[in-house]
Scaffold this active site. Structure first.
Site, PDB file in Angstrom:
ATOM      1  CB  SER A   1       5.019  -1.693  12.210  1.00  0.00           C
ATOM      2  OG  SER A   1       4.604  -0.369  12.484  1.00  0.00           O
TER       3      SER A   1
ATOM      4  CG  ASN B   1      -1.744   1.240   1.361  1.00  0.00           C
ATOM      5  OD1 ASN B   1      -1.767   2.065   0.446  1.00  0.00           O
ATOM      6  ND2 ASN B   1      -2.432   1.392   2.473  1.00  0.00           N
ATOM      7  CD1 TRP B   2       3.965   1.213  -2.492  1.00  0.00           C
ATOM      8  CD2 TRP B   2       3.819   2.023  -4.577  1.00  0.00           C
ATOM      9  NE1 TRP B   2       4.810   0.491  -3.293  1.00  0.00           N
ATOM     10  CE2 TRP B   2       4.740   0.953  -4.569  1.00  0.00           C
ATOM     11  CE3 TRP B   2       3.556   2.680  -5.791  1.00  0.00           C
ATOM     12  CZ2 TRP B   2       5.404   0.540  -5.726  1.00  0.00           C
ATOM     13  CZ3 TRP B   2       4.223   2.266  -6.945  1.00  0.00           C
ATOM     14  CH2 TRP B   2       5.133   1.212  -6.900  1.00  0.00           C
TER      15      TRP B   2
HETATM   16  P1  13P Z   1       2.906   0.546   7.738  1.00  0.00           P
HETATM   17  O1  13P Z   1       3.445  -0.729   7.123  1.00  0.00           O
HETATM   18  O2  13P Z   1       3.636   1.768   7.273  1.00  0.00           O
HETATM   19  O3  13P Z   1       2.775   0.422   9.225  1.00  0.00           O
HETATM   20  O4  13P Z   1       1.421   0.717   7.159  1.00  0.00           O
HETATM   21  C1  13P Z   1       0.544  -0.331   7.280  1.00  0.00           C
HETATM   22  C2  13P Z   1      -0.637  -0.035   6.446  1.00  0.00           C
HETATM   23  O5  13P Z   1      -1.422   0.824   6.769  1.00  0.00           O
HETATM   24  C3  13P Z   1      -0.791  -0.788   5.199  1.00  0.00           C
HETATM   25  O6  13P Z   1      -2.071  -0.605   4.687  1.00  0.00           O
END
Ligand code: 13P
Length: 247
Positions: A211, A9-10
């Site tokens: 994360s 998810n960019w």
């Molecule tokens: P992070 O991997 O930056 O924590 O984001 C997770 C996310 O919201 C993916 O949709």
């Protein structure tokens, strides 16, 4: 259908030029392994660039980060499911916590988006997850079940094509991921929610997000309840994303 699914998810990163450059670097080293699927969710303006770059590459797909449930009309700023079909997208992320909590998207809207995608043969990556105070109050399942409720009247033939992403809000972009055990408990409950509605227990694809990075991906993916990951920050750099998808 099953096998591991890795979703990037960019968010609001990588315009068309950066997206093309990313894919050039990624495709140089990606050795698509058997049952593994890798889907990209770039900003809408970069979606066709990504789809062009991955055309003909087995196991790779791309979709939108959001979609409207109506097919067309006066909805400034929105894109529709038929547009995604025409572009060759795999589907869209639905009900991401940033949509819910920053833009006030309601459960019912997520339900309508998921239904529109499924009816067109596309895949919703349907996000659920509790906030920190909800987890601390022991309300995790109550919140996740409420978020799933909007899918409750879909027939099993559509329900079995929903990809669920369990993303605890407290783990998104915080560097604090759920332990594989924490995630597994919720994943198991999600699977049995679908099973209670006529979907074979092992048919539901449940991803973990929050994360995920090259250091914790292996441990998370070793948990049998975790079918794949939805990754934000660590999917923005080709090296780091390659190391996750080649876990
Ligand atoms: P992070 O991997 O930056 O924590 O984001 C997770 C996310 O919201 C993916 O949709």
């Amino acid at each position: 259908m099953k096998g591991r699914l890795f979703c990037a998810n960019w968010k609001m990163h990588h315009g068309p030029r950066a997206a093309r450059r990313f894919l050039e670097l990624f495709l140089r080293s990606y050795n698509g392994a058997g049952d593994r699927r890798v889907w990209f969710f770039p900003p809408a303006v970069s979606l066709t660039a990504v789809l062009e770059m991955i055309q003909g590459r087995a196991g790779l797909g791309a979709g939108a980060q959001n979609v409207h449930w109506e097919a067309k009309g006066a909805f400034t700023g929105e894109i529709s499911v038929p547009m995604l079909v025409e572009a060759g997208a795999v589907g869209a992320i639905v009900g991401h916590s940033e949509r819910r909590h920053i833009f006030g998207e309601k459960d019912e809207e997520a339900g309508k988006k998921a239904r529109a995608l499924l009816e067109a043969g596309l895949t919703p990556v349907f996000c659920v997850g509790e906030k920190l105070e909800e987890r601390e109050a022991g309300r995790t399942w109550e919140v996740v079940e409420r978020q799933l409720q909007v899918l409750g009247d879909l027939p099993p033939s559509l329900l079995e094509r929903v990809v669920v992403a369990y993303e605890p809000v407290w783990a998104i972009g915080t560097g604090r991921n759920a332990t594989p055990g924490d995630a597994a408990e919720v994943h198991r409950a999600i699977r049995s929610w679908f099973a209670g509605r006529g979907v074979a227990v092992d048919a539901t694809v449940v991803l973990y997000g929050g994360s995920v990075n090259p250091s914790n991906a292996k441990e998370l993916l070793a948990e049998p309840e975790i079918d794949g990951v939805l990754v934000g920050g660590a999917s923005l750099d080709p090296e780091s994303w390659l190391s996750i998808v080649q876990t």
